[in-house]
Write an enzyme that holds these catalytic residues in place. Structure first.
Site, PDB file in Angstrom:
ATOM      1  N   CYS A 126     -15.670   3.042  -0.343  1.00 34.40           N
ATOM      2  CA  CYS A 126     -14.419   1.747   0.462  1.00 34.40           C
ATOM      3  C   CYS A 126     -14.710   1.809   1.554  1.00 34.40           C
ATOM      4  CB  CYS A 126     -13.645   2.175  -0.760  1.00 34.40           C
ATOM      5  SG  CYS A 126     -13.206   4.145  -0.991  1.00 34.40           S
ATOM      6  N   ARG A 130       0.978  -1.139   0.663  1.00 39.22           N
ATOM      7  CA  ARG A 130      -0.350  -0.179   0.297  1.00 39.22           C
ATOM      8  C   ARG A 130       0.872   1.045   0.293  1.00 39.22           C
ATOM      9  NH1 ARG A 130      -5.257   0.972   1.824  1.00 39.22           N
ATOM     10  NH2 ARG A 130      -6.229   2.817   2.422  1.00 39.22           N
ATOM     11  N   ARG A 132     -13.170  -7.888   1.043  1.00 44.98           N
ATOM     12  CA  ARG A 132     -12.055  -7.692   1.597  1.00 44.98           C
ATOM     13  C   ARG A 132     -11.486  -8.766   1.891  1.00 44.98           C
ATOM     14  NH1 ARG A 132     -10.058  -2.317   1.047  1.00 44.98           N
ATOM     15  NH2 ARG A 132      -8.349  -3.184   0.787  1.00 44.98           N
ATOM     16  N   ASP A 179     -16.728   7.699  -2.941  1.00 46.22           N
ATOM     17  CA  ASP A 179     -15.392   8.015  -2.299  1.00 46.22           C
ATOM     18  C   ASP A 179     -15.771   9.472  -1.687  1.00 46.22           C
ATOM     19  OD1 ASP A 179     -13.198   6.722  -0.961  1.00 46.22           O
ATOM     20  OD2 ASP A 179     -11.964   7.150  -2.715  1.00 46.22           O
ATOM     21  N   HIS A 189      -6.768   0.674  -7.066  1.00 49.06           N
ATOM     22  CA  HIS A 189      -7.199   0.274  -5.404  1.00 49.06           C
ATOM     23  C   HIS A 189      -7.844  -0.957  -6.329  1.00 49.06           C
ATOM     24  CE1 HIS A 189      -8.018  -0.796  -1.886  1.00 49.06           C
ATOM     25  NE2 HIS A 189      -8.520   0.569  -1.280  1.00 49.06           N
ATOM     26  N   GLN A 218      -9.885  -3.660  -3.842  1.00 49.31           N
ATOM     27  CA  GLN A 218     -11.560  -2.403  -3.480  1.00 49.31           C
ATOM     28  C   GLN A 218     -12.206  -2.727  -4.370  1.00 49.31           C
ATOM     29  OE1 GLN A 218     -12.396  -1.307  -0.426  1.00 49.31           O
ATOM     30  NE2 GLN A 218     -14.066  -1.746  -1.516  1.00 49.31           N
TER      31      GLN A 218
END
Length: 324
Positions: A270, A104, A298, A230, A131, A134
């Site tokens: 998310c 990450r 996830r 988001d 991402h 996700q």
């Protein structure tokens, strides 16, 4: 399966059928968290964090352990990466010890550099540009509520808000790979990279889907099967919220905007979410919201991805079990 090293650095690193395999495997893990244990030993998977995390850290740490492995969690502050060691050198060291690397970080170039020198699968656990983990979880969530993985193709998904961020990019590529009708909406100046849009359109055309980029949130949401948003302000920019959020207020996901979607449309985020900003409490805490399924998935989607990647590398399809 060819003996070939595969990575997941962006959503289109897998094709339509491969994505379906991963999502069907994710559902196996949701129903049985110990469906497969490819890292029994335990074999270590390095999980590196240059950015703060709740869901990514929890899901990968728990996930690797449930796969029989040892999650070697490395924070930027406690590694030589954080002191300027070249990514290539870190890759050369970790891949002599670990069976996978999850990172990450910030620039997409960093995970690409890691993959260039790694001899084990590398997974993008979030960069500034993509991402993919996700979006795998988000697609699994739609499949849960809409008749399974085979029902994803032809569904319409809409993302509204900051359309120049990593989530918009990944919805474009991941949704197109699934054969979905992907709509992305944000204000002028906050729209996706034209090259990513072009890639998504090419992929969508091959898989029977479509891509729409618009500044009109109602056009994006009209008759959608699932609506996403988001946070409007990325990590590290919170102090500038009042200024940075100004262009986005017309893109708030509220009851009025959701009314343009299908009556049974799902809502996903998310997380972390800021109620009263990008989404109202009535939506995220309401009956159409599936954000907690999404967060849990996830874990399952990432376990499926790691298992799929290692099965490919080891030429061992038995690790995947029966995915029909």
């Amino acid at each position: 399966m060819a003996h070939e090293l595969r990575h997941m650095l962006r959503d289109d690193d897998v094709n339509h059928e491969e994505q379906k395999q991963i999502l069907k495997l994710a559902e196996k893990f949701r129903l049985n968290r110990f469906y497969a244990r490819p890292f029994e030993g335990p074999q270590a998977v390095a999980v590196i964090f240059d950015k703060p995390s709740t869901r990514t850290r929890s899901s990968f740490s728990i996930g690797v352990a449930e796969l029989g492995g040892y999650p070697l969690v490395i924070d930027k502050s406690s590694s030589q990466l954080g002191r300027g060691e070249p990514v290539a050198d870190t890759a050369r060291v970790l891949t002599r010890m670990a069976y996978g690397i999850v990172w990450r970080t910030f620039g997409q170039d960093r995970v690409e550099e890691m993959a260039k020198y790694a001899t084990c699968p590398v997974v993008n656990a979030l960069t500034d540009q993509f991402h993919p983990c996700q979006v795998l979880a988000d697609l699994q969530t739609i499949a849960m509520h809409r008749g399974g993985v085979d029902a994803l193709a032809g569904q319409t998904i809409a993302y509204v808000g900051d359309a120049a961020n990593n989530m918009a990019n990944s919805y474009l590529l991941g949704g197109a790979t699934a054969g979905m009708n992907v709509r992305v909406s944000g204000p002028q100046g906050y729209l996706p990279d034209p090259q990513i849009v072009a890639d998504a359109k090419r992929i969508a055309e091959a898989n029977g889907g479509s891509v729409l980029v618009t500044t009109d949130p109602k056009e994006a949401v009209a008759d959608a099967d699932c609506v996403f948003t988001d946070t409007w302000v990325s990590m590290g920019e919170e102090a500038e919220y009042a200024i940075r959020s100004k262009p986005f207020w017309n893109y708030q996901v509220n009851d009025e905007l959701m009314s343009y979607a299908k009556p049974d449309a799902l809502f996903q985020h998310c997380l972390p979410a800021y109620r009263g900003k990008e989404v109202t409490s009535s939506v995220i805490d309401g009956p159409q919201s599936v954000v907690w399924d999404e967060a849990e998935n996830r874990l399952h989607a990432q376990k499926a991805l790691l298992t799929w990647l290692i099965a490919w590398q080891r030429e061992d399809p038995s690790l995947l079990g029966e995915l029909a």
